[in-house]
Design an enzyme around this catalytic site. Structure first.
Site, PDB file in Angstrom:
ATOM      1  N   TYR A 129      -0.952 -14.124   5.354  1.00  0.00           N
ATOM      2  CA  TYR A 129       0.532 -14.660   5.035  1.00  0.00           C
ATOM      3  C   TYR A 129       1.459 -14.258   6.270  1.00  0.00           C
ATOM      4  O   TYR A 129       1.112 -13.215   6.841  1.00  0.00           O
ATOM      5  CB  TYR A 129       0.951 -13.957   4.070  1.00  0.00           C
ATOM      6  CG  TYR A 129       2.547 -14.322   3.504  1.00  0.00           C
ATOM      7  CD1 TYR A 129       2.587 -15.454   2.627  1.00  0.00           C
ATOM      8  CD2 TYR A 129       3.735 -13.808   4.005  1.00  0.00           C
ATOM      9  CE1 TYR A 129       3.459 -15.694   1.974  1.00  0.00           C
ATOM     10  CE2 TYR A 129       4.600 -14.668   3.806  1.00  0.00           C
ATOM     11  CZ  TYR A 129       4.678 -15.391   2.880  1.00  0.00           C
ATOM     12  OH  TYR A 129       6.119 -16.084   2.385  1.00  0.00           O
ATOM     13  N   GLN A 190       4.434 -17.871  -4.447  1.00  0.00           N
ATOM     14  CA  GLN A 190       3.469 -19.137  -4.932  1.00  0.00           C
ATOM     15  C   GLN A 190       2.430 -19.204  -3.882  1.00  0.00           C
ATOM     16  O   GLN A 190       1.353 -19.906  -4.258  1.00  0.00           O
ATOM     17  CB  GLN A 190       4.542 -20.570  -4.936  1.00  0.00           C
ATOM     18  CG  GLN A 190       5.149 -20.950  -3.717  1.00  0.00           C
ATOM     19  CD  GLN A 190       6.471 -20.369  -3.502  1.00  0.00           C
ATOM     20  OE1 GLN A 190       6.681 -18.875  -4.139  1.00  0.00           O
ATOM     21  NE2 GLN A 190       7.230 -21.132  -2.563  1.00  0.00           N
ATOM     22  N   ASN A 213       8.402 -10.834   2.433  1.00  0.00           N
ATOM     23  CA  ASN A 213       9.482 -10.344   1.626  1.00  0.00           C
ATOM     24  C   ASN A 213       9.210  -9.669   0.267  1.00  0.00           C
ATOM     25  O   ASN A 213       7.977  -9.404  -0.008  1.00  0.00           O
ATOM     26  CB  ASN A 213      10.740 -11.420   1.580  1.00  0.00           C
ATOM     27  CG  ASN A 213      10.265 -12.376   0.582  1.00  0.00           C
ATOM     28  OD1 ASN A 213       9.249 -12.186  -0.155  1.00  0.00           O
ATOM     29  ND2 ASN A 213      10.779 -13.666   0.640  1.00  0.00           N
ATOM     30  N   SER A 236       9.660   0.099   7.868  1.00  0.00           N
ATOM     31  CA  SER A 236       9.164   0.576   9.097  1.00  0.00           C
ATOM     32  C   SER A 236      10.017   1.852   9.562  1.00  0.00           C
ATOM     33  O   SER A 236      11.208   2.127   9.191  1.00  0.00           O
ATOM     34  CB  SER A 236       9.321  -0.432  10.298  1.00  0.00           C
ATOM     35  OG  SER A 236       8.288  -0.046  11.225  1.00  0.00           O
ATOM     36  N   GLN A 258      12.830   0.565  16.642  1.00  0.00           N
ATOM     37  CA  GLN A 258      12.477   0.656  15.374  1.00  0.00           C
ATOM     38  C   GLN A 258      13.620   0.164  14.477  1.00  0.00           C
ATOM     39  O   GLN A 258      13.512  -0.575  13.531  1.00  0.00           O
ATOM     40  CB  GLN A 258      11.784   2.147  15.021  1.00  0.00           C
ATOM     41  CG  GLN A 258      10.923   1.963  13.533  1.00  0.00           C
ATOM     42  CD  GLN A 258       9.691   1.301  14.016  1.00  0.00           C
ATOM     43  OE1 GLN A 258       9.217   0.628  13.119  1.00  0.00           O
ATOM     44  NE2 GLN A 258       9.010   1.365  15.132  1.00  0.00           N
ATOM     45  N   HIS A 261      14.341  -3.652  13.481  1.00  0.00           N
ATOM     46  CA  HIS A 261      13.560  -4.402  12.649  1.00  0.00           C
ATOM     47  C   HIS A 261      14.385  -4.839  11.394  1.00  0.00           C
ATOM     48  O   HIS A 261      14.397  -6.074  11.086  1.00  0.00           O
ATOM     49  CB  HIS A 261      12.410  -3.468  12.025  1.00  0.00           C
ATOM     50  CG  HIS A 261      11.052  -3.691  13.060  1.00  0.00           C
ATOM     51  ND1 HIS A 261      10.636  -5.109  13.218  1.00  0.00           N
ATOM     52  CD2 HIS A 261      10.517  -2.981  13.703  1.00  0.00           C
ATOM     53  CE1 HIS A 261       9.572  -4.991  13.810  1.00  0.00           C
ATOM     54  NE2 HIS A 261       9.341  -3.711  14.372  1.00  0.00           N
ATOM     55  N   GLU A 326       4.757   6.117   9.802  1.00  0.00           N
ATOM     56  CA  GLU A 326       3.979   5.148  10.302  1.00  0.00           C
ATOM     57  C   GLU A 326       3.825   5.042  11.891  1.00  0.00           C
ATOM     58  O   GLU A 326       2.372   4.975  12.277  1.00  0.00           O
ATOM     59  CB  GLU A 326       4.650   3.761   9.998  1.00  0.00           C
ATOM     60  CG  GLU A 326       4.096   2.270  10.352  1.00  0.00           C
ATOM     61  CD  GLU A 326       5.295   1.348  10.260  1.00  0.00           C
ATOM     62  OE1 GLU A 326       6.372   1.470  10.231  1.00  0.00           O
ATOM     63  OE2 GLU A 326       4.612   0.291  10.205  1.00  0.00           O
ATOM     64  N   HIS A 327       4.845   5.377  12.668  1.00  0.00           N
ATOM     65  CA  HIS A 327       4.704   5.806  14.071  1.00  0.00           C
ATOM     66  C   HIS A 327       4.991   6.945  14.377  1.00  0.00           C
ATOM     67  O   HIS A 327       6.214   7.421  14.173  1.00  0.00           O
ATOM     68  CB  HIS A 327       5.455   4.654  14.737  1.00  0.00           C
ATOM     69  CG  HIS A 327       5.103   3.057  14.343  1.00  0.00           C
ATOM     70  ND1 HIS A 327       6.118   2.479  13.734  1.00  0.00           N
ATOM     71  CD2 HIS A 327       4.217   2.329  14.746  1.00  0.00           C
ATOM     72  CE1 HIS A 327       5.683   1.203  13.620  1.00  0.00           C
ATOM     73  NE2 HIS A 327       4.518   1.115  14.189  1.00  0.00           N
ATOM     74  N   ASP A 360       2.912  -2.585  19.485  1.00  0.00           N
ATOM     75  CA  ASP A 360       3.109  -3.546  18.473  1.00  0.00           C
ATOM     76  C   ASP A 360       2.477  -4.851  19.154  1.00  0.00           C
ATOM     77  O   ASP A 360       2.386  -5.602  18.486  1.00  0.00           O
ATOM     78  CB  ASP A 360       4.467  -3.856  18.470  1.00  0.00           C
ATOM     79  CG  ASP A 360       5.108  -2.650  17.513  1.00  0.00           C
ATOM     80  OD1 ASP A 360       4.665  -2.137  16.642  1.00  0.00           O
ATOM     81  OD2 ASP A 360       6.647  -2.580  17.704  1.00  0.00           O
ATOM     82  N   GLU A 414     -25.994  12.640 -21.911  1.00  0.00           N
ATOM     83  CA  GLU A 414     -24.899  11.646 -22.003  1.00  0.00           C
ATOM     84  C   GLU A 414     -24.845  10.998 -23.277  1.00  0.00           C
ATOM     85  O   GLU A 414     -23.797   9.896 -23.483  1.00  0.00           O
ATOM     86  CB  GLU A 414     -24.562  10.934 -20.717  1.00  0.00           C
ATOM     87  CG  GLU A 414     -24.171  11.708 -19.424  1.00  0.00           C
ATOM     88  CD  GLU A 414     -23.818  11.023 -18.105  1.00  0.00           C
ATOM     89  OE1 GLU A 414     -24.016   9.674 -18.264  1.00  0.00           O
ATOM     90  OE2 GLU A 414     -23.388  11.774 -17.274  1.00  0.00           O
ATOM     91  N   HIS A 419     -30.163   3.748 -21.042  1.00  0.00           N
ATOM     92  CA  HIS A 419     -30.347   4.166 -19.743  1.00  0.00           C
ATOM     93  C   HIS A 419     -31.677   5.027 -19.691  1.00  0.00           C
ATOM     94  O   HIS A 419     -32.415   4.858 -18.425  1.00  0.00           O
ATOM     95  CB  HIS A 419     -29.380   5.249 -19.359  1.00  0.00           C
ATOM     96  CG  HIS A 419     -28.106   4.417 -19.094  1.00  0.00           C
ATOM     97  ND1 HIS A 419     -27.271   3.803 -20.008  1.00  0.00           N
ATOM     98  CD2 HIS A 419     -27.298   4.204 -17.856  1.00  0.00           C
ATOM     99  CE1 HIS A 419     -26.136   3.249 -19.543  1.00  0.00           C
ATOM    100  NE2 HIS A 419     -26.200   3.294 -18.252  1.00  0.00           N
TER     101      HIS A 419
END
Lengths: 430, 430
Positions: A129, A190, A213, A236, A258, A261, A326-327, A360, A414, A419
């Site tokens: 995506y 969609q 999003n 982020s 950062q 963003h 994250e960073h 990045d 069991e 089995h």
């Protein structure tokens, strides 16, 4: 921006609040997304067409569902040479780094004469995506598509919305470079549903990755299990651990890289030098005033930024682990030593000449990383997200005689007699 | 059970229906689970206690929240020696197999002088869900806990419901053997929520694995992202590919070993010998009549079982890939050759002396495997589920000079000037 000092009385409480602060927008999209997924699943192309008309304001049937290789090649050839070179350097380094992530198969015979192992294979088809509009990043195309390529995915599909029919040439150029096989001009929940279930026109895929999003993220979450997904991604964040020997302007630039963003992004500085903390705070203000992305960066810095003074940088490391950022940048003399202490971080940038932004784009490791403290349990995107492991086992009569009786005993205990019998019937044949 | 022949006119349609048949019960538990998670998150212990009283009919405060090491040791010592030996063999083999899954760290310097790599660490804490009642399996304790141990997880927690306060000694004995650190007598969605968010009494964990009913599975799905989880698990299944040289009773036993799990389980035989297909169908009926688990196994076989005759076994393999089964047995002369053709399966059992059940207990590879065609993109449980990767990067002035300008160009093209500046400010310093 909040200022904290680890020596202050209320620090523990204030830091815990910072750790637990939720920056993710609680958009109540779950019900909308459920309905959209159900429509695409039952109505197929018709639903995708109608939702694209509604949200992206163009007609797939007249303007085309697909972008083809010629479109991508034209976009590539239309780029400035400097950008082509930069994308090529990035693609080459990303491809090399990820090719080394390919796991090795196992095939061994153990002391009981049992052959056992595991074999890795790429998924048949992957979908990437790529957001449209403002956040349409060619770097994101490379970071998602090239690991799939390195894994050996046979069919690599991209979906990207083209609002009002407008195509982003940078994204197409990156798709050309990454060797994407199909590009569909669809986005939102969609598009995720179409990739997961397929429609009359679009064949389904096995794994879907890439940012989006709130609708896209929720659709991926709901379809996790129908397909594989990369991760639930949130805003982020960066944590910078810096001593007073740094140039305050450099550290301010890193914090703002950062912050620009999104207003929900977060930038946090730990330093052992209160005077340096003041200098960075001033440098951030100076830099903000000159920044084309000032509005976003200022909103993020004001709401979520933090400068924390610690008695020494070693004392910052357990606090960093609680944030599991994250960073993480380590801009100090003993950066290697501090890195050894890190347990939880998506990616670490060691030393004064390693700004996070270089990672990045061009360094090689993936920029899709766990956010929102998920580095406690999750990893960045890799070749493994596009592969799966099949374990295997092969016994002969002697091997089954060696370990089969234990299986029979456990199966009976069991309460699973079939089995037990599937093993026992072979043991009796001797 | 349905009989199909790949040479029949309607086969393609009938097989597609078989592939797409949904065996998972559509229990509408999502809303209940959402409410239970919210209660545990806000009310903590009080909610867990009340829900345990309601569903498991005992009082945690009077009967105890925890089972301790002494309880586990006593259960272990109370086992029949044969079972102790069987569990020890299983634990040893599982531990060895999984210890070899530990990934290697990377740390390299490339041609541009850039140091880059990745480092794996175990999660701090993992929680293993073990169902109570009928499906309380010691093998499941070993298969979930031992990979976490092999990963190096510091705190290994087990939750298991004890309906009416009754504890399953087999499960406790397995917990003893696996070295579980904490055991809480709680189950259902409330146990998953308690592990994910923590309560006054129970510290949160980072990863939750283990099988459970529809409420447990839905709670894990909803909390995916707050914690790591193993997989969305569905009904179990086996595909057996067998030639006419097999003993029909052996193959029947293998099909029933899957069918006895649950009425939603599925057993499918592919064979190139129509006479052998008849013999297996008869053998299944004979075996069912003698089986203590007949009721469940018959329900599964009647509703979901299938015998498919193919012109030759090679022709079965693309059909097997479409099913992407959890378990695949290859009981035929050319088992190795067929195995090479397999793209999608959770685990493969090669040869006539490798019944799937031996893999459920003692072989070594994990028995937690992707179901419901998820082997197209997912893998069995492994050490990797309890670890995460931190990538890292270290540049010096020369390294940044080599690759930094490309990052600046790309950041500017993406409209992210602070990203560009964080690199450019360092390049200007030269």
């Amino acid at each position: 921006m909040i200022r904290l000092n680890a020596s202050d009385a209320g620090f523990s409480r204030a830091f815990t609040d910072l750790v637990n602060a939720r920056r993710e927008a609680d958009e109540d999209v779950a019900r909308d997304v459920t309905a959209m997924i159900a429509r695409v699943r039952t109505e197929g192309d018709a639903a995708v067409k109608e939702l694209t008309q509604r949200f992206d304001r163009f007609d797939l049937d007249t303007q085309g569902w697909k972008l083809d290789r010629a479109d991508c090649l034209a976009a590539w050839e239309g780029l400035q040479p400097e950008l082509r070179d930069a994308l090529e350097l990035a693609a080459e380094r990303i491809a090399i780094y990820h090719s080394k992530q390919k796991p090795e198969d196992r095939d061994e015979i153990d002391s009981a004469g049992v052959r056992l192992g595991a074999r890795w294979r790429a998924v048949d088809a992957a979908g990437v995506y790529v957001p449209g509009g403002r956040a349409a990043y060619p770097s994101s195309v490379l970071m998602n598509a090239l690991p799939a390529r390195a894994a050996g995915v046979g069919r690599l599909v991209m979906v990207t919305p083209t609002p009002n029919g407008e195509v982003n040439p940078l994204v197409l150029a990156a798709a050309h470079l990454a060797g994407v096989d199909e590009i569909w001009r669809i986005g939102g929940a969609q598009a995720i549903a179409a990739l997961a279930y397929g429609t009359e026109t679009i064949e389904p895929v096995d794994v879907i990755t890439g940012p989006g999003n709130a609708w896209v993220a929720e659709a991926k979450r709901q379809l996790y299990g129908v397909v594989g997904i990369d991760m639930v991604a949130g805003p982020s964040e960066i944590v910078v651990v810096a001593d007073g020997e740094n140039d305050a302007d450099w550290i301010a630039a890193d914090l703002l890289s950062q912050a620009e963003h999104d207003p929900t992004s977060q930038s946090i500085l730990f330093t052992d030098d209160a005077g340096f903390a003041d200098k960075v705070a001033e440098a951030v203000e100076r830099a903000l005033a000159q920044l084309a992305t000032e509005k976003t960066a200022r909103a993020s810095w004001d709401a979520n930024g933090a400068i924390i003074v610690v008695p020494d940088l070693v004392a910052a490391m357990p606090l960093v682990d609680r944030l599991a950022p994250e960073h993480l940048e380590l801009a100090c003399d003993n950066a290697e030593g501090l890195f050894e202490m890190v347990r939880h971080a998506g990616s670490v940038f060691i030393g004064r000449y390693t700004p996070e932004a270089v990672g990045d784009y061009v360094a090689g490791p993936n920029h899709v990383l766990p956010t929102g403290r998920r580095a406690r349990f999750a990893s960045g995107l890799s070749v493994l997200d596009f592969m799966k492991r099949t374990s295997f086992l092969s016994l002969d009569e002697a091997g089954l005689a060696a370990i089969g009786p234990a299986a029979v005993a456990l199966a009976r205990a069991e309460g699973l007699p079939a089995h037990a019998e599937s093993v026992a019937i072979r043991l009796r044949s001797k």
